[in-house]
Design an enzyme around this catalytic site. Structure first.
Site, short mmCIF file in Angstrom:
data_model
loop_
_atom_site.label_atom_id
_atom_site.label_comp_id
_atom_site.label_asym_id
_atom_site.label_seq_id
_atom_site.Cartn_x
_atom_site.Cartn_y
_atom_site.Cartn_z
N GLU A 168 0.79 -1.23 0.00
CA GLU A 168 0.00 0.00 0.00
C GLU A 168 0.83 1.29 0.00
O GLU A 168 0.60 2.19 0.81
CB GLU A 168 -0.96 -0.01 1.20
CG GLU A 168 -1.87 -1.22 1.18
CD GLU A 168 -2.78 -1.36 2.41
OE1 GLU A 168 -2.71 -0.49 3.30
OE2 GLU A 168 -3.53 -2.34 2.49
N HIS A 219 -10.68 -6.00 -2.31
CA HIS A 219 -11.74 -5.81 -1.30
C HIS A 219 -12.90 -5.10 -2.00
O HIS A 219 -12.79 -3.90 -2.30
CB HIS A 219 -11.23 -4.95 -0.14
CG HIS A 219 -10.15 -5.62 0.66
ND1 HIS A 219 -10.37 -6.73 1.42
CD2 HIS A 219 -8.84 -5.31 0.83
CE1 HIS A 219 -9.26 -7.10 2.04
NE2 HIS A 219 -8.30 -6.24 1.68
N ASN A 272 2.00 -5.22 -3.11
CA ASN A 272 0.60 -5.51 -2.82
C ASN A 272 -0.16 -4.21 -2.54
O ASN A 272 0.32 -3.35 -1.81
CB ASN A 272 0.56 -6.40 -1.58
CG ASN A 272 -0.81 -6.99 -1.29
OD1 ASN A 272 -1.43 -7.58 -2.18
ND2 ASN A 272 -1.28 -6.84 -0.06
N GLU A 329 -6.36 -10.60 -1.21
CA GLU A 329 -7.17 -10.37 0.00
C GLU A 329 -8.66 -10.34 -0.37
O GLU A 329 -9.42 -9.52 0.16
CB GLU A 329 -6.75 -9.06 0.67
CG GLU A 329 -5.28 -9.01 1.05
CD GLU A 329 -4.87 -7.74 1.78
OE1 GLU A 329 -5.76 -6.97 2.22
OE2 GLU A 329 -3.65 -7.51 1.90
N ASP A 342 -12.39 -10.27 -0.74
CA ASP A 342 -13.66 -10.36 -0.02
C ASP A 342 -14.65 -9.45 -0.74
O ASP A 342 -14.27 -8.44 -1.33
CB ASP A 342 -13.55 -10.07 1.48
CG ASP A 342 -12.95 -8.73 1.84
OD1 ASP A 342 -12.85 -7.85 0.95
OD2 ASP A 342 -12.58 -8.54 3.01
O1 G3I Z 1 -5.15 -8.08 19.10
C1 G3I Z 1 -5.77 -6.87 19.57
C2 G3I Z 1 -6.58 -7.15 20.83
O2 G3I Z 1 -5.70 -7.57 21.85
C3 G3I Z 1 -7.31 -5.86 21.23
O3 G3I Z 1 -8.13 -6.14 22.29
C4 G3I Z 1 -8.15 -5.36 20.07
C5 G3I Z 1 -8.80 -4.03 20.39
O4 G3I Z 1 -9.11 -3.30 19.25
O5 G3I Z 1 -7.31 -5.16 18.94
C6 G3I Z 1 -6.68 -6.34 18.49
O6 G3I Z 1 -5.90 -6.05 17.37
C7 G3I Z 1 -6.58 -5.82 16.16
C8 G3I Z 1 -6.12 -6.78 15.11
O7 G3I Z 1 -6.72 -6.50 13.86
C9 G3I Z 1 -6.42 -8.23 15.47
O8 G3I Z 1 -7.78 -8.45 15.48
C10 G3I Z 1 -6.30 -4.40 15.73
O9 G3I Z 1 -6.88 -3.49 16.63
C11 G3I Z 1 -6.85 -4.15 14.35
O10 G3I Z 1 -6.40 -2.89 13.89
C12 G3I Z 1 -6.36 -5.21 13.39
O11 G3I Z 1 -6.99 -4.99 12.15
C13 G3I Z 1 -6.35 -5.57 11.04
C14 G3I Z 1 -6.06 -4.51 10.00
O12 G3I Z 1 -5.50 -5.10 8.86
C15 G3I Z 1 -5.10 -3.47 10.54
O13 G3I Z 1 -4.73 -2.57 9.56
C16 G3I Z 1 -7.28 -6.63 10.46
O14 G3I Z 1 -7.41 -7.72 11.38
C17 G3I Z 1 -6.71 -7.14 9.13
O15 G3I Z 1 -7.68 -7.96 8.50
C18 G3I Z 1 -6.40 -5.97 8.22
O16 G3I Z 1 -5.82 -6.49 7.04
C19 G3I Z 1 -5.50 -5.50 6.06
C20 G3I Z 1 -4.26 -6.00 5.35
O17 G3I Z 1 -3.23 -6.24 6.28
C21 G3I Z 1 -3.80 -5.02 4.27
N1 G3I Z 1 -4.89 -4.71 3.37
C22 G3I Z 1 -6.14 -4.29 4.00
C23 G3I Z 1 -6.60 -5.32 4.99
C24 G3I Z 1 -7.95 -4.98 5.56
O18 G3I Z 1 -7.90 -3.80 6.30
#
Ligand code: G3I
Length: 458
Positions: free
Chosen positions: A162, A240, A204, A269, A271
């Site tokens: 990105e 996405h 990516n 990715e 969806d």
């Molecule tokens: O693990 C913590 C947990 O301990 C805490 O309680 C909770 C509170 O918010 O957060 C948890 O972490 C989160 C993590 O996902 C695991 O679930 C983060 O806040 C959250 O920001 C994170 O989001 C991820 C996101 O990327 C961050 O940018 C998504 O799971 C993940 O699917 C998403 O994936 C991205 C790709 O890497 C790049 N392309 C876009 C895609 C979708 O956004």
């Protein structure tokens, strides 16, 4: 020859040989003639993988793991390989959760897509506070350490994620990494290549799925990298989609124009928010677009069940929250089974010294016994071979795969198999393979990789 061009060349060479007495000698094959009943098996029949994003903490959920093990042939750690997860404190690396996912992938013979080495988002706090040379050095060290830790275990790395701005500017996204200098992307790619020469290196991004100012800018970068010998092997299209950002009508054409630059393309990715027939049709269209592009060598969906999605309320995935198959699943599977094209030995036109591509003709594996299919990542002086062992019409209890190496070539190490020279036998956990199912092992070597394999079942 252009002296700026990289001597590297990468090709994915698929070769298979049956161990049946009736098929003496090696025959090259990709895929099977029969429609397969899982996403992974159906994609494999076209020479592609079908993967999913995986969260380590969900692996203990039996429904989740059951679907993962049954359906998918590639995994991408959803968050576990990101900078904040792997280097929470500068110089102190933490690979536990990501290692767990890699171990699960190995256990089921799946590939691993590494995600992501350098990204403006999900940086640890200490990196967010760095700039200039200190940040550049930290990035180089991070890429080196993480790619080295997983050396030989990653099919494709999202080296940079990105890095381009949305909208019509075609500019780079402003970020602390971008402010270290415009060359930060190529430095990340060169660093990753040095650390793990066997992994395919991908750029990516999202909103690059159709032809637009952003994808044009990425296209120009890839073109420039290829011209100057900056190592890049693949481009990931996140894909996405929802009603505000639907699957573009020129999706396939866009994938194809990137492939024409001499890189693999991957849907990384996928969806699609929605439900019912409309969602199913979009999934089928996305799958068909990949199948129509020879160098589109894999599709990854961004999660397993709707409840696993980063945008769960949009129910964008192939399984409902209880793990049941949705119409979108059936449509994706049908599209895979209707696929008629097979990736064939893509070549990167930067190294005239590598062996020529080997073409394939696809005899279906029939009867009992097993077949072995080789995917080769090759560069001047070395190679990584990934071998997929597929059982015939009966379950097998063990297997031995023999390969023939050109003289002067040698195996240096292997994984998921017991090696004896150029003969590889199953280890305890991957000998039993159900009828029509597959497992994978790999090996690394010096010189030129093998073009043929034979498989004997026990
Ligand atoms: O693990 C913590 C947990 O301990 C805490 O309680 C909770 C509170 O918010 O957060 C948890 O972490 C989160 C993590 O996902 C695991 O679930 C983060 O806040 C959250 O920001 C994170 O989001 C991820 C996101 O990327 C961050 O940018 C998504 O799971 C993940 O699917 C998403 O994936 C991205 C790709 O890497 C790049 N392309 C876009 C895609 C979708 O956004």
């Amino acid at each position: 020859m252009d002296p700026h061009r990289s001597p590297r060349r990468r090709r994915v060479l698929a070769a298979a040989a049956t161990g049946l007495a009736a098929a003496a000698g090696a025959v090259f094959a990709v895929g099977t003639a029969d429609a397969a009943s899982t996403l992974g098996a159906s994609a494999a029949a076209t020479g592609r993988y079908f993967g999913t994003a995986v969260a380590a903490y969900k692996l203990s959920d039996a429904t989740y793991s059951g679907i993962l093990d049954r359906e998918f042939t590639s995994v991408t750690p959803e968050n576990e390989m990101k900078w904040d997860a792997t280097e929470p404190t500068q110089g102190t690396f933490s690979f536990g959760s990501a290692d767990q996912i890699v171990a699960q992938a190995k256990a089921i013979g799946a590939k691993v897509r590494g995600h992501a080495l350098a990204w403006h988002s999900q940086q640890p706090g200490w990196a967010q506070n760095l700039s200039g040379t200190a940040l550049r050095n930290a990035m180089v060290n991070h890429v080196t350490q993480v790619a080295t830790h997983y050396k030989g275990q990653i099919d494709s790395w999202d080296v940079v994620n990105e890095a381009f701005a949305d909208g019509g500017s075609g500019a780079r996204r402003d970020s602390n990494l971008q402010r270290t200098g415009n060359d930060w992307i190529e430095v990340a790619f060169r660093t990753a290549r040095a650390a793990d020469p066997g992994a395919k290196l991908c750029y990516n991004d999202y909103n690059t799925d159709g032809q637009n100012a952003k994808s044009n800018a990425v296209y120009a970068m890839v073109q420039d990298f290829k011209a100057r010998g900056v190592p890049i092997d693949c481009v990931g299209f996140q894909s996405h989609f929802n009603s505000a950002s639907p699957l573009p009508s020129d999706y396939q054409a866009n994938l194809q124009r990137f492939a024409n630059l001499g890189v693999d393309v991957q849907i990384t990715e996928l969806d699609i928010e929605g439900s019912g027939t409309a969602q199913a049709n979009s999934y089928a269209a996305a799958v068909r677009a990949c199948l129509a592009v020879t160098r589109c060598n894999g599709i990854t969906v961004w999660g397993i069940r709707d409840s696993d999605s980063w945008r769960a309320s949009g129910t964008p995935l192939l399984f409902d929250s209880s793990g049941n198959k949705k119409p979108a699943y059936t449509a994706a599977l049908d599209a895979l089974n209707g696929g008629t094209t097979t990736p064939t030995t893509p070549t990167t036109p930067t190294t005239p010294t590598s062996p020529p591509p080997t073409s394939s003709s696809p005899p279906p594996p029939t009867g009992s016994g097993c077949t072995a299919t080789i995917s080769l990542n090759q560069w001047n002086g070395g190679f990584v071979a990934t071998v997929r062992v597929t059982a015939g019409s009966a379950r097998i209890g063990g297997w031995t795969v023999g390969v023939t190496l050109p003289s002067g070539s040698a195996v240096s190490n292997s994984w998921n198999a017991q090696a004896s020279g150029t003969s590889f036998s199953n280890v305890a956990y991957n000998g039993s393979v159900n009828a029509g199912a597959s497992t994978e092992f790999g090996f690394q070597g010096t010189g030129t990789g093998p073009t043929a394999a034979s498989c004997t079942a026990r």
